[in-house]
Write a protein that holds these residues in place. Structure first.
Motif, PDB file in Angstrom:
ATOM      1  N   LEU A 324       0.840  -1.192   0.000  1.00 49.46           N
ATOM      2  CA  LEU A 324       0.000   0.000   0.000  1.00 49.46           C
ATOM      3  C   LEU A 324       0.877   1.245   0.000  1.00 49.46           C
ATOM      4  CD1 LEU A 324      -3.117  -0.046   0.156  1.00 49.46           C
ATOM      5  CD2 LEU A 324      -2.881   0.778   2.492  1.00 49.46           C
ATOM      6  N   ALA A 327       2.464   1.624  -3.413  1.00 49.36           N
ATOM      7  CA  ALA A 327       1.448   2.035  -4.393  1.00 49.36           C
ATOM      8  C   ALA A 327       1.064   3.500  -4.170  1.00 49.36           C
ATOM      9  CB  ALA A 327       0.220   1.141  -4.285  1.00 49.36           C
ATOM     10  N   PHE A 328       1.036   3.890  -2.910  1.00 41.40           N
ATOM     11  CA  PHE A 328       0.672   5.270  -2.593  1.00 41.40           C
ATOM     12  C   PHE A 328       1.737   6.233  -3.134  1.00 41.40           C
ATOM     13  CE2 PHE A 328       0.784   8.952   0.275  1.00 41.40           C
ATOM     14  CZ  PHE A 328      -0.495   9.423   0.061  1.00 41.40           C
ATOM     15  N   SER A 331       1.317   6.558  -6.708  1.00 41.23           N
ATOM     16  CA  SER A 331       0.132   7.376  -6.964  1.00 41.23           C
ATOM     17  C   SER A 331       0.454   8.864  -6.839  1.00 41.23           C
ATOM     18  CB  SER A 331      -0.967   6.971  -5.982  1.00 41.23           C
ATOM     19  OG  SER A 331      -1.955   7.961  -5.903  1.00 41.23           O
ATOM     20  N   ARG A 332       1.292   9.210  -5.855  1.00 42.11           N
ATOM     21  CA  ARG A 332       1.663  10.625  -5.699  1.00 42.11           C
ATOM     22  C   ARG A 332       2.551  11.084  -6.848  1.00 42.11           C
ATOM     23  NH1 ARG A 332      -2.002  12.181  -4.837  1.00 42.11           N
ATOM     24  NH2 ARG A 332      -1.240  14.271  -4.505  1.00 42.11           N
ATOM     25  N   ILE A 334       2.170  10.113  -9.911  1.00 43.63           N
ATOM     26  CA  ILE A 334       1.189  10.439 -10.954  1.00 43.63           C
ATOM     27  C   ILE A 334       0.508  11.769 -10.631  1.00 43.63           C
ATOM     28  CG2 ILE A 334      -0.924   9.690 -12.114  1.00 43.63           C
ATOM     29  CD1 ILE A 334      -0.126   6.807 -11.370  1.00 43.63           C
ATOM     30  N   GLY A 335       0.162  11.908  -9.333  1.00 44.33           N
ATOM     31  CA  GLY A 335      -0.525  13.126  -8.903  1.00 44.33           C
ATOM     32  C   GLY A 335       0.252  14.384  -9.290  1.00 44.33           C
ATOM     33  N   GLU A 338      -0.682  15.590 -12.776  1.00 46.01           N
ATOM     34  CA  GLU A 338      -2.106  15.626 -13.127  1.00 46.01           C
ATOM     35  C   GLU A 338      -2.396  16.646 -14.216  1.00 46.01           C
ATOM     36  OE1 GLU A 338      -4.349  15.946  -9.505  1.00 46.01           O
ATOM     37  OE2 GLU A 338      -4.175  13.804  -9.089  1.00 46.01           O
ATOM     38  N   PRO A 352       0.346   2.659 -17.314  1.00 42.68           N
ATOM     39  CA  PRO A 352       0.526   1.387 -16.602  1.00 42.68           C
ATOM     40  C   PRO A 352       1.330   0.369 -17.421  1.00 42.68           C
ATOM     41  CG  PRO A 352      -1.786   2.044 -16.586  1.00 42.68           C
ATOM     42  CD  PRO A 352      -1.088   2.928 -17.572  1.00 42.68           C
TER      43      PRO A 352
ATOM     44  N   VAL B 345      -9.316  14.166 -12.927  1.00 41.03           N
ATOM     45  CA  VAL B 345      -7.997  13.605 -13.198  1.00 41.03           C
ATOM     46  C   VAL B 345      -7.433  12.828 -11.998  1.00 41.03           C
ATOM     47  CG1 VAL B 345      -6.618  15.603 -12.519  1.00 41.03           C
ATOM     48  CG2 VAL B 345      -5.837  14.148 -14.403  1.00 41.03           C
ATOM     49  N   ALA B 349      -4.555   9.044 -10.871  1.00 42.72           N
ATOM     50  CA  ALA B 349      -3.562   8.842  -9.819  1.00 42.72           C
ATOM     51  C   ALA B 349      -3.963   7.715  -8.872  1.00 42.72           C
ATOM     52  CB  ALA B 349      -3.357  10.134  -9.038  1.00 42.72           C
ATOM     53  N   LEU B 350      -5.283   7.542  -8.663  1.00 43.15           N
ATOM     54  CA  LEU B 350      -5.725   6.564  -7.671  1.00 43.15           C
ATOM     55  C   LEU B 350      -5.876   5.147  -8.239  1.00 43.15           C
ATOM     56  CD1 LEU B 350      -8.350   8.742  -5.749  1.00 43.15           C
ATOM     57  CD2 LEU B 350      -6.043   8.103  -4.998  1.00 43.15           C
ATOM     58  N   PRO B 352      -4.090   3.058 -10.047  1.00 42.70           N
ATOM     59  CA  PRO B 352      -3.099   1.972  -9.907  1.00 42.70           C
ATOM     60  C   PRO B 352      -3.094   1.350  -8.509  1.00 42.70           C
ATOM     61  CG  PRO B 352      -2.078   3.932 -10.873  1.00 42.70           C
ATOM     62  CD  PRO B 352      -3.420   4.340 -10.358  1.00 42.70           C
ATOM     63  N   ILE B 353      -3.497   2.119  -7.494  1.00 43.75           N
ATOM     64  CA  ILE B 353      -3.519   1.545  -6.136  1.00 43.75           C
ATOM     65  C   ILE B 353      -4.541   0.417  -6.068  1.00 43.75           C
ATOM     66  CG2 ILE B 353      -3.851   2.021  -3.688  1.00 43.75           C
ATOM     67  CD1 ILE B 353      -3.125   4.872  -4.130  1.00 43.75           C
ATOM     68  N   ILE B 357      -3.070  -3.415  -5.249  1.00 39.46           N
ATOM     69  CA  ILE B 357      -3.374  -4.153  -4.014  1.00 39.46           C
ATOM     70  C   ILE B 357      -4.195  -5.395  -4.323  1.00 39.46           C
ATOM     71  CG2 ILE B 357      -4.413  -3.999  -1.722  1.00 39.46           C
ATOM     72  CD1 ILE B 357      -1.937  -2.302  -2.078  1.00 39.46           C
ATOM     73  N   TYR B 413      -8.125  14.904  -1.929  1.00 42.28           N
ATOM     74  CA  TYR B 413      -8.905  15.584  -2.965  1.00 42.28           C
ATOM     75  C   TYR B 413     -10.163  16.249  -2.411  1.00 42.28           C
ATOM     76  CZ  TYR B 413      -5.760  13.119  -6.096  1.00 42.28           C
ATOM     77  OH  TYR B 413      -4.643  12.651  -6.741  1.00 42.28           O
ATOM     78  N   PHE B 468      -9.180  -1.590 -12.728  1.00 39.46           N
ATOM     79  CA  PHE B 468      -9.416  -0.361 -13.484  1.00 39.46           C
ATOM     80  C   PHE B 468     -10.896  -0.238 -13.839  1.00 39.46           C
ATOM     81  CE2 PHE B 468      -4.798  -0.860 -15.008  1.00 39.46           C
ATOM     82  CZ  PHE B 468      -4.328  -0.018 -14.016  1.00 39.46           C
TER      83      PHE B 468
END
Lengths: 480, 480
Positions: A324, A327-328, A331-332, A334-335, A338, A352, B345, B349-350, B352-353, B357, B413, B468
C-alpha cells in the motif's frame, strides 16, 4: 519399518484420505440422525452404528504410518481433525506432532491438556524434543526436562542453543561409534548385540578416546572387507565433516554434491558431537524452499488452510501494508503530473504499460541473479560484467517492445511524438529495471540479507514509481 | 569416495573457486605480458611461468570432487570456463557434464569434437547416458549406442522412453539382488566377492526366479542378524514399491515421509526393474523447485549468467510478450474511460492503487492454495469452504485497507464521494482477487495443469483490468 507394513504403493495416500473422509461423513450423518430421532431404542442403535464407524476409523488409522496420519490431519477441517487426532493411539502422538505443519501442530497442541503433553514429550528423543519445544507450554517443557537424564538435558540444552537454519539445529545424536584399534570382527560382534541400528546408519563413526573423529566406516565397506582387519585399515580417514554452526543450506548442498546419506558433526576440537542425516536435510530443503515462496508472496508463515479469517488476515496484512505504501508513493508521482494528464488523457491509459513491463523485466533479472547468488556463482569481479549484460538485454527489450508499443500508441492516438515518448520511456524504464535488478540483490548480499525475500517488492516499487515518473516526465517535456 | 580425500570442510568450496580464479588471473596477466614483449628470451621465460600456473591449476583441479569442478565451471565466464574444462582429466569429463547445469553443459559440449564426446559417453552408466542423451549430437549418440551390450541398449531405450518427471527417468540399475532361499551367510559371502557395493546401497532387493520382488534386506538388518538364518526370515516383506511411471514428485514425497535412502522400482507384474535413490530424489527436488521459481518469473530455463545478451533475450521474451498483451488490455480498459478521467484527473492517480493491491492479495491467495494443492490437502468438499474463507479475508481487507485509502483519497482531494468510491472499488477488487485466486488454481488443477506456473500472470491480468474497470466504472456512475 514395521509401520510401513500395509503401505505398498504410493497411490494409497490419497485413498487413505478419502477413506477417512468417507468414514467421517458417515459418522456425521449418523450423528445428524441421532439428533433428529426421539425413540430411545432407535437412538441406541444409531449410536452403535456410529461407534462402529469410529472403530473402523481407528483400525484404519492404526495401520497408517505416522507421516500419513499427519497428512490426513492437515487435510481435514478443525472439527474432523480433532476427532481423528483423539482416535490415534497416544504413543504415536509425538511422532505425528513432529510431522505436521506448524499451523496444524498449534491446533492439535491446543486441544490437549498438560498431562497428555508431558506424556507425549517423554516419548521423544532429545533432538525431537528440541524441535517441538517452541510450541509446548512452558510448564509442560519444565516437567519434561525434570524427567531427563543429565546427558539428555545437556543434549537438549545444546540442541536448543543452535540457531534455526544451522546444522546444530538439524543434527541428531543417534550415531554408532567405534574405536579405530579394534578388528572388524569385534565391530560386527558389537553391532550384533544391538537389536537394530538407528535409521540412516550407512556408516559408523570412528573415534579415539577423546571422542575425536578419526574417520568413518561405511557399512558397505564393513560388509565386503576381511573381518581380521583393524578398523583403522578399512575406515575412510577423511570424510566430509560438518560443524554445528555451519549453515543448514551449505550442509544441504554438500549432501547434494557428494551424495551423502549421513555426515558427522564435530566441534571446534574435532570431537564428534552428533550426525546429520539425509532425511533431515530433505526436510530442511523442502521447508526452506516453501518458506521462501510463501515469503515472496508476503505470507508470514504457512497457513492452516482451514484457519479462521482473522488468522489469515494477521498472516497477510504486513505485506499488503508495505505494498500500500509503495502504491501510494507511485500514486503521488502520478498526482504530480495531473496537469499533463488533463491535457493529454492518453497518458493515463498508456502509463501502466510502461510501469508493468518494467516490473516484469526487473523481476526476471532479479530472479536469475538471486539464484546465481544462492549457488555462489557470482564473485566480485563479475558484478560489472553482469550489469553490462543486463543493460544490454534491457536495451534490446526496449528496442523490440518499446518500439512495438510506440507504433501501437501512434496507431491508437495518431500522435507520432506520443509514440516516440512511449518507446523512449519503455527503454529507460527497462534500463532502470536492469540497474535495480542487479543493484538490489547486490546490496542485500552485501549487507548479509537473504536476497530472495522482499527483492520483488523493492524492484516493483522502483519500476512503478520510476516508470510513471519517466513516462509522464518525458511527456510533460515533449508533448504538453 | 577417494575423490573426497581432500574435502574436509564445506567452507573449502568458496576457497577453491577463489584459488582457481586467482590462478586464472595470474595466467591472464602473464599472457598479457607475453603479448607486449618482443625479446624472444623473455617471452620464453614468461611462457614457462604461464605453464607453471596451468600446471598448478591442473594439480588443484585433480584434487577436487567432480561436483566441485562443476561448481567452479558454472561460476566462470566462457573463456575461463573452457580453459579450465580442457585442463580437467578426460576420464572425469562425463561425471562433470552430469553435474553442471543444462545451460553450462551446452557450452562445454559445443567446445568438444565428436571423438571426445564418444569417449566421454562410453565412460557412463546407461542411466547416466540417458540423462546426457538429449544434449549430445545425434551421430555421437549413434556411435555410443553401437558400443553398448544388448542389455545396456535395452536399459537405455527404457530409460529414454520414460517421461521427464517420472520415476523411470530418475531410477538407476545399480541394485544388488539376492534370492530369498539362501542364508545370510551366503549373502555375506556373495557381497564379500564384490569389491565395493554401489553407492546408496542401504538394502538388498530380494527376488525370486522370475525377478519378482519379494522384499528387501536392509544392510543394517543383515549386520545384526544371525548368519544361519534364511533371507526370507530376515527380509522386510513389504516395503514401499515404486513404478516407473509414478510421478517423481510423488516418489519424492514418499522418500520424505518414510525417510527412505533407496526404493525398488517394479513393473506391472511386480518384477524388479530398477531402484530409486535419495540422491536422485534430492536432485529432482532441487531442480524442480528451481524450475518452478524460474518459470514463475517467466524465465523459460535456467540461464548461464554469462550467456550472451541474445540468449538471455530469447529466454525471456515470451513472458514479456504475454505481459504486454495483458497490460495492453488493461490499457484499453482505461482508454474506455478517458472521458471520465478528463473530467476528474484524480482517478488517474488513484487507479493503480486499486489494481496493485488487488494483485498482491490475489497472489497471496493463489500461493497458499497452490501449495495446499501440491500437498494434496484440498479435497472436493473443501473448495467451497475455502472460497468462503478467502472472500471473508477479502472483505476484511477491503474494510481495513479500502477504508484507509478512502480516507486518504478524501483528505487529498476533499471529495467524500471519491473516498467512498475508492473504498467500494478496493473491496470489490479484493473480492474479485479472492474469487480468481481460488478459481484459477481450481480450474488448472481440474484440467491437469501445474497450478504453480502462470497463475500469477492470470490473476494479475484479472485484478489489473478488473480493478481499473471497477474503479473507473463506479467513478463514472457516481462521480462524473
Amino acid at each position: 519399518m514395521e509401520e510401513l507394513a500395509t503401505r505398498l504403493e504410493i497411490e494409497d495416500l490419497q485413498e487413505n484420505l478419502e477413506a477417512v473422509q468417507g468414514l467421517l461423513a458417515r459418522h456425521k450423518q449418523v450423528e445428524g440422525l441421532v439428533a433428529r430421532q426421539e425413540s430411545p431404542r432407535r437412538e441406541l442403535m444409531e449410536q452403535l452404528v456410529q461407534k462402529l464407524h469410529l472403530v473402523e476409523l481407528r483400525t484404519r488409522l492404526d495401520k497408517l504410518h505416522s507421516a500419513d496420519i499427519a497428512y490426513v490431519l492437515e487435510a481435514l477441517p478443525l472439527n474432523e481433525r480433532l476427532l481423528v487426532w483423539h482416535l490415534v493411539k497416544a504413543e504415536r502422538d509425538g511422532e505425528i506432532l513432529l510431522e505436521v505443519s506448524d499451523a496444524v501442530r498449534e491446533t492439535l497442541i491446543a486441544s490437549m491438556d498438560s498431562d497428555e503433553l508431558v506424556a507425549i514429550a517423554e516419548t521423544l528423543e532429545t533432538d525431537e524434543l528440541a524441535d517441538l519445544a517452541p510450541d509446548l507450554p512452558k510448564e509442560v517443557l519444565a516437567d519434561v526436562v525434570q524427567s531427563l537424564t543429565a546427558e539428555e538435558r545437556a543434549q537438549l540444552r545444546a540442541a536448543l542453543s543452535f540457531e534455526e537454519g544451522s546444522v546444530g539445529a538439524l543434527m541428531d545424536f543417534d550415531m554408532v561409534t567405534v574405536r579405530d584399534d579394534v578388528t572388524l570382527e569385534a565391530v560386527t560382534r558389537y553391532l550384533r548385540r544391538m537389536e537394530e541400528l538407528p535409521d540412516h546408519t550407512d556408516q559408523l563413526f570412528v573415534i579415539d578416546r577423546a571422542r575425536k573423529l578419526l574417520g568413518t566406516l561405511p557399512l558397505a565397506r564393513l560388509i565386503v572387507s576381511d573381518l581380521e582387519l583393524d578398523v583403522s585399515r578399512v575406515m575412510v580417514p577423511e570424510a566430509v565433516k560438518l560443524h554445528p554452526d555451519d549453515s543448514a543450506q551449505d550442509a544441504a548442498s554438500a549432501f547434494e554434491r557428494y551424495d551423502l546419506v549421513s555426515a558427522p558433526v564435530v566441534d571446534a576440537f574435532g570431537a564428534l558431537v552428533g550426525r546429520l542425516t539425509v532425511n533431515s536435510v530433505v526436510d530442511h530443503i523442502q521447508e526452506s524452499s516453501s518458506e521462501t515462496r510463501l515469503a515472496e508472496a508476503g505470507l508470514r508463515e504457512e497457513e492452516d488452510i482451514f484457519a479462521p479469517v482473522w488468522n489469515s488476515f494477521k498472516n497477510r496484512w504486513a505485506w499488503l501494508a508495505i505494498n500500500l505504501v509503495t502504491a501510494f508513493i507511485a500514486s503521488r508521482v502520478i498526482g504530480a503530473f495531473e496537469g499533463s494528464i488533463e491535457k493529454l488523457v492518453a497518458l493515463a491509459a498508456l502509463m501502466p504499460i510502461v510501469a508493468g513491463i518494467g516490473g516484469n523485466s526487473g523481476n526476471q533479472t532479479i530472479t536469475m541473479i538471486v539464484r546465481a547468488i544462492a549457488l555462489g556463482q557470482i564473485q566480485g569481479p563479475y558484478w560489472r560484467k553482469l550489469l553490462s549484460k543486463e543493460i544490454g538485454v534491457a536495451l534490446l527489450n526496449g528496442l523490440v517492445w518499446g518500439g512495438l508499443l510506440g507504433v501501437i500508441a501512434f496507431v491508437l492516438y495518431s500522435n507520432v511524438a506520443l509514440g516516440a515518448v512511449m518507446t523512449l520511456a519503455m527503454t529507460l524504464n527497462l534500463v532502470l529495471a536492469a540497474l535495480m535488478g542487479v543493484a538490489v540483490p547486490y546490496m542485500q548480499a552485501r549487507f548479509g540479507k537473504d536476497p530472495a525475500v522482499g527483492s520483488s517488492v523493492i524492484i516493483t516499487a522502483f519500476t512503478d514509481s520510476g516508470g510513471f515518473f519517466i513516462f509522464l516526465g518525458l511527456a510533460t517535456l515533449f508533448l504538453v
